[in-house]
Write a protein that holds these residues in place. Structure first.
Motif, PDB file in Angstrom:
ATOM      1  N   THR A  21     -17.748   1.056 -23.690  1.00 13.12           N
ATOM      2  CA  THR A  21     -18.002  -0.225 -24.360  1.00 13.12           C
ATOM      3  C   THR A  21     -17.830  -1.396 -23.399  1.00 13.12           C
ATOM      4  N   CYS A  22     -17.969  -1.134 -22.080  1.00 17.31           N
ATOM      5  CA  CYS A  22     -17.870  -2.218 -21.119  1.00 17.31           C
ATOM      6  C   CYS A  22     -19.026  -3.198 -21.346  1.00 17.31           C
ATOM      7  N   PRO A  23     -18.927  -4.428 -20.861  1.00 15.23           N
ATOM      8  CA  PRO A  23     -19.993  -5.417 -21.074  1.00 15.23           C
ATOM      9  C   PRO A  23     -21.362  -4.966 -20.584  1.00 15.23           C
ATOM     10  N   VAL A  24     -21.402  -4.246 -19.461  1.00 17.33           N
ATOM     11  CA  VAL A  24     -22.684  -3.789 -18.938  1.00 17.33           C
ATOM     12  C   VAL A  24     -23.313  -2.773 -19.882  1.00 17.33           C
ATOM     13  N   CYS A  25     -22.517  -1.814 -20.360  1.00 16.32           N
ATOM     14  CA  CYS A  25     -23.048  -0.809 -21.284  1.00 16.32           C
ATOM     15  C   CYS A  25     -23.453  -1.435 -22.613  1.00 16.32           C
ATOM     16  N   GLN A  26     -22.682  -2.388 -23.099  1.00 12.01           N
ATOM     17  CA  GLN A  26     -23.023  -3.043 -24.351  1.00 12.01           C
ATOM     18  C   GLN A  26     -24.330  -3.806 -24.219  1.00 12.01           C
ATOM     19  N   GLU A  27     -24.514  -4.502 -23.101  1.00  5.35           N
ATOM     20  CA  GLU A  27     -25.769  -5.230 -22.890  1.00  5.35           C
ATOM     21  C   GLU A  27     -26.931  -4.255 -22.789  1.00  5.35           C
ATOM     22  N   ALA A  28     -26.715  -3.138 -22.085  1.00  3.72           N
ATOM     23  CA  ALA A  28     -27.754  -2.128 -21.953  1.00  3.72           C
ATOM     24  C   ALA A  28     -28.077  -1.487 -23.296  1.00  3.72           C
ATOM     25  N   ARG A  29     -27.051  -1.289 -24.107  1.00  2.00           N
ATOM     26  CA  ARG A  29     -27.224  -0.645 -25.409  1.00  2.00           C
ATOM     27  C   ARG A  29     -28.103  -1.486 -26.338  1.00  2.00           C
ATOM     28  N   ASN A  34     -29.737  -4.246 -18.118  1.00  2.00           N
ATOM     29  CA  ASN A  34     -28.900  -3.232 -17.477  1.00  2.00           C
ATOM     30  C   ASN A  34     -29.178  -1.821 -17.974  1.00  2.00           C
ATOM     31  N   ARG A  35     -30.072  -1.656 -18.940  1.00  2.00           N
ATOM     32  CA  ARG A  35     -30.423  -0.296 -19.369  1.00  2.00           C
ATOM     33  C   ARG A  35     -31.148   0.392 -18.215  1.00  2.00           C
ATOM     34  N   ARG A  36     -30.568   1.503 -17.755  1.00  2.00           N
ATOM     35  CA  ARG A  36     -31.117   2.169 -16.577  1.00  2.00           C
ATOM     36  C   ARG A  36     -31.284   3.662 -16.824  1.00  2.00           C
ATOM     37  N   LEU A  37     -32.514   4.132 -16.706  1.00  2.00           N
ATOM     38  CA  LEU A  37     -32.790   5.560 -16.720  1.00  2.00           C
ATOM     39  C   LEU A  37     -32.446   6.132 -15.348  1.00  2.00           C
ATOM     40  N   ASP A 233     -23.781  -5.032 -12.745  1.00  2.00           N
ATOM     41  CA  ASP A 233     -24.451  -5.941 -13.678  1.00  2.00           C
ATOM     42  C   ASP A 233     -25.591  -6.597 -12.929  1.00  2.00           C
ATOM     43  N   ILE A 234     -26.819  -6.333 -13.332  1.00  2.00           N
ATOM     44  CA  ILE A 234     -27.971  -6.804 -12.584  1.00  2.00           C
ATOM     45  C   ILE A 234     -28.063  -8.327 -12.546  1.00  2.00           C
ATOM     46  N   ASP A 235     -27.377  -9.001 -13.476  1.00  2.00           N
ATOM     47  CA  ASP A 235     -27.415 -10.464 -13.523  1.00  2.00           C
ATOM     48  C   ASP A 235     -26.121 -11.111 -13.018  1.00  2.00           C
ATOM     49  N   ALA A 236     -25.296 -10.347 -12.308  1.00  2.00           N
ATOM     50  CA  ALA A 236     -23.991 -10.853 -11.886  1.00  2.00           C
ATOM     51  C   ALA A 236     -24.070 -11.838 -10.724  1.00  2.00           C
ATOM     52  N   GLY A 237     -25.177 -11.855 -10.003  1.00  2.00           N
ATOM     53  CA  GLY A 237     -25.288 -12.774  -8.879  1.00  2.00           C
ATOM     54  C   GLY A 237     -24.441 -12.366  -7.691  1.00  2.00           C
ATOM     55  N   PRO A 239     -23.252 -11.575  -3.984  1.00  2.00           N
ATOM     56  CA  PRO A 239     -23.630 -12.277  -2.748  1.00  2.00           C
ATOM     57  C   PRO A 239     -24.422 -11.362  -1.815  1.00  2.00           C
ATOM     58  N   LEU A 240     -25.709 -11.284  -2.049  1.00  2.00           N
ATOM     59  CA  LEU A 240     -26.590 -10.424  -1.271  1.00  2.00           C
ATOM     60  C   LEU A 240     -27.591 -11.276  -0.502  1.00  2.00           C
ATOM     61  N   PRO A 241     -28.052 -10.803   0.640  1.00  2.00           N
ATOM     62  CA  PRO A 241     -29.075 -11.536   1.393  1.00  2.00           C
ATOM     63  C   PRO A 241     -30.361 -11.695   0.583  1.00  2.00           C
ATOM     64  N   GLU A 242     -31.178 -12.675   0.951  1.00  2.00           N
ATOM     65  CA  GLU A 242     -32.398 -12.953   0.208  1.00  2.00           C
ATOM     66  C   GLU A 242     -33.373 -11.786   0.211  1.00  2.00           C
ATOM     67  N   HIS A 243     -33.325 -10.948   1.257  1.00  2.00           N
ATOM     68  CA  HIS A 243     -34.290  -9.852   1.338  1.00  2.00           C
ATOM     69  C   HIS A 243     -33.836  -8.608   0.583  1.00  2.00           C
ATOM     70  N   VAL A 244     -32.692  -8.687  -0.132  1.00  2.00           N
ATOM     71  CA  VAL A 244     -32.163  -7.553  -0.897  1.00  2.00           C
ATOM     72  C   VAL A 244     -32.287  -7.839  -2.385  1.00  2.00           C
ATOM     73  N   THR A 245     -32.879  -6.890  -3.135  1.00  2.00           N
ATOM     74  CA  THR A 245     -33.106  -7.038  -4.572  1.00  2.00           C
ATOM     75  C   THR A 245     -32.538  -5.837  -5.310  1.00  2.00           C
ATOM     76  N   LEU A 246     -31.906  -6.083  -6.466  1.00  2.00           N
ATOM     77  CA  LEU A 246     -31.508  -4.981  -7.343  1.00  2.00           C
ATOM     78  C   LEU A 246     -32.732  -4.567  -8.145  1.00  2.00           C
ATOM     79  N   ALA A 247     -33.171  -3.339  -7.964  1.00  2.00           N
ATOM     80  CA  ALA A 247     -34.379  -2.875  -8.645  1.00  2.00           C
ATOM     81  C   ALA A 247     -34.132  -2.725 -10.135  1.00  2.00           C
ATOM     82  N   SER A 248     -35.157  -2.951 -10.920  1.00  2.00           N
ATOM     83  CA  SER A 248     -35.082  -2.791 -12.368  1.00  2.00           C
ATOM     84  C   SER A 248     -36.252  -1.944 -12.836  1.00  2.00           C
ATOM     85  N   ARG A 249     -36.132  -1.416 -14.030  1.00  2.00           N
ATOM     86  CA  ARG A 249     -37.154  -0.525 -14.566  1.00  2.00           C
ATOM     87  C   ARG A 249     -38.510  -1.219 -14.638  1.00  2.00           C
TER      88      ARG A 249
END
Length: 259
Positions: A21-29, A34-37, A233-237, A239-249
């Motif tokens: 029931t963590c915030p990430v799982c609740q948002e994904a649910r 954050n829902r990730r296959l 959390d894909i929306d956590a922000g 501190p990653l370089p501009e050329h790095v992206t968290l992939a999403s479905r």
């Protein structure tokens, strides 16, 4: 133009975790970002399509694409989250009276045959230890360290001077194993957490902070992190370089090969 479509970007258990029931799982649910296959991607070319890994979410991933057929799969390693969709693909081939082709290093097929000894009735197993070609891409596998889980394989794709690699399950790479990651236009890399707190000897995939050290050495032009747990959390922000992206479905990336 060739494309890479992310069908799943989750780790071996996916997100949400049924018990959590963590915030990430609740948002994904609730159907959130954050829902990730389980991790998988589709290489789309003028010659056709090549699926990278075929895990337990294969049916949902195919439904998401609106597709009823599949011809080719490239497997990185024989763990449940990367091959558990093969029996369902076998069943689809049985009912449609078709055949599919699975590409992987020979040692991967040894495990698949033990787990699913009937698959070759409908799926042709083609070893690619020496490399392979598809859609104009020269595709080369190499073994990488998978930590406590032993080994995995990553793949380097080259076409018309454009090079990219798919490496969803790796950690503690040796200098030899890092070498194919140099000189890339794009890298897809597995990262379970931003910062993982588990004992290092119990781990099997890079976290993002470790991955950034690897990127500083290899210097790929573009990077997509995949294979993410409910610790991300894909929306956590982060501190990653501009050329790095968290992939999403269903994220679609154009592979600019100069064609």
């Amino acid at each position: 133009m060739d494309q890479l479509i992310f069908l799943g970007t989750g780790d071996s258990m996916g997100v949400p975790r049924v018990y959590c029931t963590c915030p990430v799982c609740q948002e994904a649910r609730s159907g959130g970002r954050n829902r990730r296959l389980r991790s998988s991607a589709l290489l789309r070319t003028a010659e056709g399509e090549l699926l990278l890994d075929c895990g337990p979410d294969w049916v949902e991933q195919m439904e998401g694409l609106g597709q009823r057929t599949l011809t080719r799969v490239l497997v990185t390693h024989p763990h449940h989250d990367h091959i558990a969709g093969l029996p369902e693909w076998f069943d689809a081939c049985r009912w449609t009276r078709s055949r599919g082709t699975v590409f992987a290093p020979g040692i991967v097929f040894e495990t698949i045959r033990r787990q699913y000894p009937w698959l070759e009735k409908k799926l042709a197993f083609v070893p690619n230890d020496g490399g392979m070609e598809f859609g104009g891409w020269q595709i080369t596998p190499w073994e990488v360290c998978h930590g406590k889980n032993g080994y995995s394989f990553a793949y380097r794709f080259v076409k018309n001077g454009y090079a990219w690699a798919y490496c969803p399950d790796a950690i503690h790479l040796t200098e030899k194993q890092k070498k194919p990651l140099h000189g890339l236009n794009m890298l897809v890399l597995g990262t379970n957490f931003y910062k993982e707190e588990a004992r290092v000897e119990s781990r099997s995939v890079y976290d993002m902070k470790e991955a950034l050290e690897l990127l500083a050495e290899a210097k790929p032009q573009r990077v997509y992190f995949t294979h993410m747990s409910h610790g991300v959390d894909i929306d956590a922000g982060y501190p990653l370089p501009e050329h790095v992206t968290l992939a999403s479905r269903e994220l679609t990336v154009s592979l600019r090969t100069g064609e």
